[in-house]
Design a protein around this motif. Structure first.
Motif, PDB file in Angstrom:
ATOM      1  N   TYR A   7       0.845  -1.193   0.000  1.00 42.36           N
ATOM      2  CA  TYR A   7       0.000   0.000   0.000  1.00 42.36           C
ATOM      3  C   TYR A   7       0.881   1.245   0.000  1.00 42.36           C
ATOM      4  O   TYR A   7       1.697   1.434   0.904  1.00 42.36           O
ATOM      5  CB  TYR A   7      -0.928   0.001   1.219  1.00 42.36           C
ATOM      6  N   GLY A   8       0.718   2.092  -1.023  1.00 44.73           N
ATOM      7  CA  GLY A   8       1.571   3.248  -1.183  1.00 44.73           C
ATOM      8  C   GLY A   8       1.348   4.308  -0.124  1.00 44.73           C
ATOM      9  O   GLY A   8       0.233   4.487   0.383  1.00 44.73           O
ATOM     10  N   ARG A   9       2.400   5.040   0.191  1.00 44.59           N
ATOM     11  CA  ARG A   9       2.323   6.072   1.230  1.00 44.59           C
ATOM     12  C   ARG A   9       1.384   7.215   0.848  1.00 44.59           C
ATOM     13  O   ARG A   9       0.712   7.784   1.715  1.00 44.59           O
ATOM     14  CB  ARG A   9       3.718   6.635   1.516  1.00 44.59           C
ATOM     15  N   ALA A  10       1.327   7.570  -0.434  1.00 37.92           N
ATOM     16  CA  ALA A  10       0.494   8.707  -0.830  1.00 37.92           C
ATOM     17  C   ALA A  10      -0.978   8.447  -0.516  1.00 37.92           C
ATOM     18  O   ALA A  10      -1.660   9.281   0.085  1.00 37.92           O
ATOM     19  CB  ALA A  10       0.686   9.006  -2.316  1.00 37.92           C
ATOM     20  N   ARG A  11      -1.473   7.274  -0.921  1.00 37.49           N
ATOM     21  CA  ARG A  11      -2.885   6.975  -0.678  1.00 37.49           C
ATOM     22  C   ARG A  11      -3.160   6.768   0.806  1.00 37.49           C
ATOM     23  O   ARG A  11      -4.180   7.238   1.336  1.00 37.49           O
ATOM     24  CB  ARG A  11      -3.304   5.730  -1.462  1.00 37.49           C
ATOM     25  N   MET A  12      -2.273   6.065   1.511  1.00 33.68           N
ATOM     26  CA  MET A  12      -2.506   5.847   2.928  1.00 33.68           C
ATOM     27  C   MET A  12      -2.390   7.156   3.703  1.00 33.68           C
ATOM     28  O   MET A  12      -3.077   7.360   4.714  1.00 33.68           O
ATOM     29  CB  MET A  12      -1.521   4.812   3.467  1.00 33.68           C
ATOM     30  N   GLY A  13      -1.510   8.061   3.238  1.00 28.43           N
ATOM     31  CA  GLY A  13      -1.448   9.376   3.858  1.00 28.43           C
ATOM     32  C   GLY A  13      -2.745  10.131   3.688  1.00 28.43           C
ATOM     33  O   GLY A  13      -3.213  10.818   4.606  1.00 28.43           O
ATOM     34  N   ARG A  14      -3.361  10.001   2.516  1.00 30.10           N
ATOM     35  CA  ARG A  14      -4.671  10.632   2.304  1.00 30.10           C
ATOM     36  C   ARG A  14      -5.716  10.038   3.239  1.00 30.10           C
ATOM     37  O   ARG A  14      -6.546  10.759   3.796  1.00 30.10           O
ATOM     38  CB  ARG A  14      -5.117  10.452   0.851  1.00 30.10           C
ATOM     39  N   LEU A  15      -5.653   8.704   3.416  1.00 33.90           N
ATOM     40  CA  LEU A  15      -6.603   8.071   4.333  1.00 33.90           C
ATOM     41  C   LEU A  15      -6.472   8.666   5.730  1.00 33.90           C
ATOM     42  O   LEU A  15      -7.485   8.972   6.384  1.00 33.90           O
ATOM     43  CB  LEU A  15      -6.359   6.565   4.369  1.00 33.90           C
ATOM     44  N   GLY A  16      -5.242   8.844   6.216  1.00 33.90           N
ATOM     45  CA  GLY A  16      -5.052   9.429   7.537  1.00 33.90           C
ATOM     46  C   GLY A  16      -5.590  10.846   7.623  1.00 33.90           C
ATOM     47  O   GLY A  16      -6.250  11.218   8.611  1.00 33.90           O
ATOM     48  N   ARG A  17      -5.339  11.660   6.585  1.00 36.01           N
ATOM     49  CA  ARG A  17      -5.835  13.048   6.597  1.00 36.01           C
ATOM     50  C   ARG A  17      -7.354  13.089   6.533  1.00 36.01           C
ATOM     51  O   ARG A  17      -7.997  13.881   7.239  1.00 36.01           O
ATOM     52  CB  ARG A  17      -5.225  13.821   5.430  1.00 36.01           C
ATOM     53  N   ASP A  18      -7.935  12.229   5.697  1.00 34.44           N
ATOM     54  CA  ASP A  18      -9.403  12.196   5.592  1.00 34.44           C
ATOM     55  C   ASP A  18     -10.028  11.719   6.893  1.00 34.44           C
ATOM     56  O   ASP A  18     -11.081  12.219   7.316  1.00 34.44           O
ATOM     57  CB  ASP A  18      -9.826  11.283   4.443  1.00 34.44           C
ATOM     58  N   LEU A  19      -9.392  10.739   7.522  1.00 31.03           N
ATOM     59  CA  LEU A  19      -9.916  10.236   8.791  1.00 31.03           C
ATOM     60  C   LEU A  19      -9.863  11.326   9.857  1.00 31.03           C
ATOM     61  O   LEU A  19     -10.827  11.510  10.624  1.00 31.03           O
ATOM     62  CB  LEU A  19      -9.120   9.013   9.235  1.00 31.03           C
ATOM     63  N   GLU A  20      -8.765  12.046   9.933  1.00 28.13           N
ATOM     64  CA  GLU A  20      -8.670  13.130  10.910  1.00 28.13           C
ATOM     65  C   GLU A  20      -9.732  14.183  10.664  1.00 28.13           C
ATOM     66  O   GLU A  20     -10.393  14.656  11.611  1.00 28.13           O
ATOM     67  CB  GLU A  20      -7.282  13.763  10.871  1.00 28.13           C
ATOM     68  N   ALA A  21      -9.931  14.574   9.401  1.00 25.78           N
ATOM     69  CA  ALA A  21     -10.955  15.570   9.088  1.00 25.78           C
ATOM     70  C   ALA A  21     -12.335  15.069   9.484  1.00 25.78           C
ATOM     71  O   ALA A  21     -13.169  15.827  10.017  1.00 25.78           O
ATOM     72  CB  ALA A  21     -10.905  15.907   7.598  1.00 25.78           C
ATOM     73  N   ALA A  22     -12.603  13.769   9.236  1.00 21.52           N
ATOM     74  CA  ALA A  22     -13.907  13.211   9.584  1.00 21.52           C
ATOM     75  C   ALA A  22     -14.116  13.203  11.089  1.00 21.52           C
ATOM     76  O   ALA A  22     -15.214  13.526  11.583  1.00 21.52           O
ATOM     77  CB  ALA A  22     -14.030  11.800   9.016  1.00 21.52           C
ATOM     78  N   LEU A  23     -13.086  12.840  11.856  1.00 24.48           N
ATOM     79  CA  LEU A  23     -13.213  12.821  13.317  1.00 24.48           C
ATOM     80  C   LEU A  23     -13.434  14.228  13.870  1.00 24.48           C
ATOM     81  O   LEU A  23     -14.236  14.423  14.796  1.00 24.48           O
ATOM     82  CB  LEU A  23     -11.972  12.186  13.939  1.00 24.48           C
ATOM     83  N   ARG A  24     -12.747  15.194  13.303  1.00 23.89           N
ATOM     84  CA  ARG A  24     -12.938  16.576  13.765  1.00 23.89           C
ATOM     85  C   ARG A  24     -14.339  17.070  13.413  1.00 23.89           C
ATOM     86  O   ARG A  24     -14.969  17.778  14.210  1.00 23.89           O
ATOM     87  CB  ARG A  24     -11.868  17.482  13.163  1.00 23.89           C
ATOM     88  N   GLN A  25     -14.842  16.679  12.246  1.00 26.27           N
ATOM     89  CA  GLN A  25     -16.198  17.066  11.876  1.00 26.27           C
ATOM     90  C   GLN A  25     -17.218  16.406  12.796  1.00 26.27           C
ATOM     91  O   GLN A  25     -18.187  17.039  13.239  1.00 26.27           O
ATOM     92  CB  GLN A  25     -16.476  16.674  10.421  1.00 26.27           C
ATOM     93  N   VAL A  26     -17.002  15.135  13.101  1.00 34.69           N
ATOM     94  CA  VAL A  26     -17.901  14.434  14.023  1.00 34.69           C
ATOM     95  C   VAL A  26     -17.899  15.109  15.389  1.00 34.69           C
ATOM     96  O   VAL A  26     -18.947  15.277  16.026  1.00 34.69           O
ATOM     97  CB  VAL A  26     -17.486  12.953  14.140  1.00 34.69           C
ATOM     98  N   ALA A  27     -16.723  15.536  15.855  1.00 36.16           N
ATOM     99  CA  ALA A  27     -16.631  16.188  17.160  1.00 36.16           C
ATOM    100  C   ALA A  27     -17.400  17.499  17.192  1.00 36.16           C
ATOM    101  O   ALA A  27     -17.856  17.930  18.258  1.00 36.16           O
ATOM    102  CB  ALA A  27     -15.159  16.440  17.510  1.00 36.16           C
ATOM    103  N   ARG A  28     -17.563  18.141  16.031  1.00 36.18           N
ATOM    104  CA  ARG A  28     -18.295  19.418  15.971  1.00 36.18           C
ATOM    105  C   ARG A  28     -19.791  19.231  15.735  1.00 36.18           C
ATOM    106  O   ARG A  28     -20.542  20.203  15.732  1.00 36.18           O
ATOM    107  CB  ARG A  28     -17.726  20.290  14.845  1.00 36.18           C
ATOM    108  N   THR A  29     -20.228  17.976  15.534  1.00 37.64           N
ATOM    109  CA  THR A  29     -21.635  17.716  15.225  1.00 37.64           C
ATOM    110  C   THR A  29     -22.493  17.898  16.471  1.00 37.64           C
ATOM    111  O   THR A  29     -22.199  17.327  17.524  1.00 37.64           O
ATOM    112  CB  THR A  29     -21.802  16.286  14.689  1.00 37.64           C
ATOM    113  N   PRO A  30     -23.544  18.688  16.360  1.00 37.94           N
ATOM    114  CA  PRO A  30     -24.400  18.905  17.556  1.00 37.94           C
ATOM    115  C   PRO A  30     -25.155  17.639  17.936  1.00 37.94           C
ATOM    116  O   PRO A  30     -25.305  16.711  17.134  1.00 37.94           O
ATOM    117  CB  PRO A  30     -25.357  20.005  17.094  1.00 37.94           C
ATOM    118  N   ALA A  31     -25.615  17.628  19.163  1.00 39.75           N
ATOM    119  CA  ALA A  31     -26.393  16.493  19.658  1.00 39.75           C
ATOM    120  C   ALA A  31     -27.693  16.389  18.887  1.00 39.75           C
ATOM    121  O   ALA A  31     -28.266  17.392  18.439  1.00 39.75           O
ATOM    122  CB  ALA A  31     -26.678  16.652  21.146  1.00 39.75           C
ATOM    123  N   PRO A  32     -28.206  15.171  18.677  1.00 35.32           N
ATOM    124  CA  PRO A  32     -29.487  15.004  17.952  1.00 35.32           C
ATOM    125  C   PRO A  32     -30.640  15.566  18.759  1.00 35.32           C
ATOM    126  O   PRO A  32     -30.585  15.653  19.983  1.00 35.32           O
ATOM    127  CB  PRO A  32     -29.591  13.503  17.784  1.00 35.32           C
TER     128      PRO A  32
END
Length: 443
Positions: free
Chosen positions: A408-433
């Motif tokens: 697995y190439g570093r470029a794609r896996m690096g993107r996975l890490g960046r996308d995952l971090e962005a998703a976790l930060r977005q989830v943390a900002r999501t208001p309660a239902p």
């Protein structure tokens, strides 16, 4: 006293050439667990502490020998064993060289490294994965710091020499899980293997060569500060979920964005590590050095742009049901009783992404002048599917994206890490239902 015992079938795999547990190549796999600290760790007291750990935990001072005329392997306690401590200069690059280095287990199944990098130090415990899982390894790391701190204070902690080897996890499960339960799971696995397409996986995109200048085995860290980690935990509670479930949801969404075709639903499997200690009778504490790791998988149909919360709810419900059925315990025993190719194929099926969630790690005591910056844990083998290792130390969540760069190439896996971090930060900002009058139960 038991100073020698035959390896169980589960343990034997970790000491057999080319052996696998499910889709994971485990033969000779090392487990690295340690801490990065501000300040200077003294090698002299650390050597004494390592000897104390080996005294208290007999598997740490074992060697593997031929146990009898049938050629079975056995653990034998070495009364004269002293763990080696390698001391060297270096930081992150030295750590990567360490986790990429072949391990010589003939000298022992437990040793340590002390890396010094200017004002910082890094202590790494190196343990054969056949004798320890992540939970017991992190517990051992915490015990190391408690002993080191007490020694620095001039008191020290008792280190009674233990000789009795703990029973293997599959030995302990045998009287708990019935043959009928194992057979039922094998039947389900055979049916699943013969119906429907194989789960989508990340296609290899490296050249297959193991000559990456940074090391074949790689990790990219996603590190959240205490505020973001707290917000993520609060969001999870508000949605009736755990942080682990939300991590799985975010990871599935991030991986789906890297899969082809780019539109439509794809069959995906989220693998989760499972600790079997609570399945044993009596329950085994984390402080017992022993490999009690199994796993389970959740099959989902994941659309492009899928909602991490919806995926997290699916994973949460499936994991709860699997634990109620004791699937991880049944899976470990089923792997030893495969009856045909359909079941073997189901065992070999690779998850789309695997998650090993260690959970909360207690804040380690340290002497005056030392403070822990972060903990680390790593286990990887050639050709292993990509996985995430997650843990929270001192209120801060770390997620490691771990992979073999020969596949697995570093470029794609690096993107996975960046996308995952962005998703976790977005989830943390999501208001309660909005209140619905219903109360979800966290998994």
């Amino acid at each position: 006293m038991t100073t020698q015992r035959v390896l169980s079938p589960f343990e034997t795999g970790y000491f057999s050439a080319s052996a696998r547990f499910g889709s994971v190549p485990v033969a000779g796999m090392p487990l690295f667990v340690g801490s990065v600290v501000r300040g200077t760790v003294d090698a002299g007291p650390l050597r004494r502490v390592l000897a104390e750990l080996a005294a208290v935990h007999p598997l740490l001072r074992c060697r593997v020998v031929a146990g009898g005329g049938d050629g079975a392997l056995a653990f034998r306690v070495r009364p004269d064993f002293r763990p080696e401590l390698d001391v060297a200069d270096g930081g992150d690059e030295a750590y990567l060289r360490l986790v990429n280095s072949p391990q010589d287990w003939a000298a022992g199944l437990f040793r340590a490294c002390l890396l010094r990098d200017g004002p910082s130090s890094r202590v790494v415990l190196v343990i054969h994965h056949g004798i320890a899982d992540g939970r017991s390894a992190f517990a051992l790391l915490d015990e190391m710091w408690r002993r080191y701190t007490a020694l620095a204070a001039g008191t020290g902690l008792p280190a009674p020499v233990e000789h009795r080897l703990p029973d293997a996890v599959d030995t302990g499960l045998a009287p708990v899980v019935t043959d009928a339960e194992v057979t039922e799971l094998l039947d389900l696995m055979a049916g699943a293997a013969s119906g429907g397409p194989a789960p989508a996986t990340l296609r290899p995109d490296a050249d297959g060569a193991a000559d990456d200048p940074l090391g074949r085995f790689a990790l990219d860290r996603v590190e959240l500060d205490a505020g973001t980690t707290g917000a993520l935990a609060a969001t999870a509670r508000a949605h009736g979920l755990t942080v682990g479930a939300l991590l799985c949801g975010a990871a599935l969404a991030a991986v789906r964005a890297l899969l082809e075709p780019a539109v439509g639903a794809l069959s995906m499997v989220c693998g989760n590590a499972a600790d079997l200690r609570s399945s044993l009778r009596p329950e085994l504490p984390a402080s017992t050095v022993l490999n009690c790791a199994s796993g389970l998988g959740t099959l989902l149909a994941v659309d492009a742009g899928a909602d991490p919360f919806a995926l997290a709810r699916e994973v949460s419900a499936d994991v709860r049901a699997a634990l109620a059925r004791r699937d991880p315990a049944r899976f470990l025993l089923a792997a030893q009783r495969v009856r045909g190719e359909a079941e073997a194929a189901a065992l070999r099926a690779r998850p789309t992404i695997a998650v090993s969630n260690v959970g909360r790690i207690p804040r380690h005591p340290t002497p005056v002048g030392l403070s822990v910056v972060r903990d680390e844990g790593y286990a990887m083998a050639a050709g292993m599917p990509p996985k995430l290792t997650a843990f929270t130390y001192d209120g801060r969540l770390t997620v490691q994206v771990e992979y073999d760069t020969a596949v697995y190439g570093r470029a794609r896996m690096g993107r996975l890490g960046r996308d995952l971090e962005a998703a976790l930060r977005q989830v943390a900002r999501t208001p309660a239902p909005a209140a619905t009058g219903l109360c979800d139960t966290a998994a």
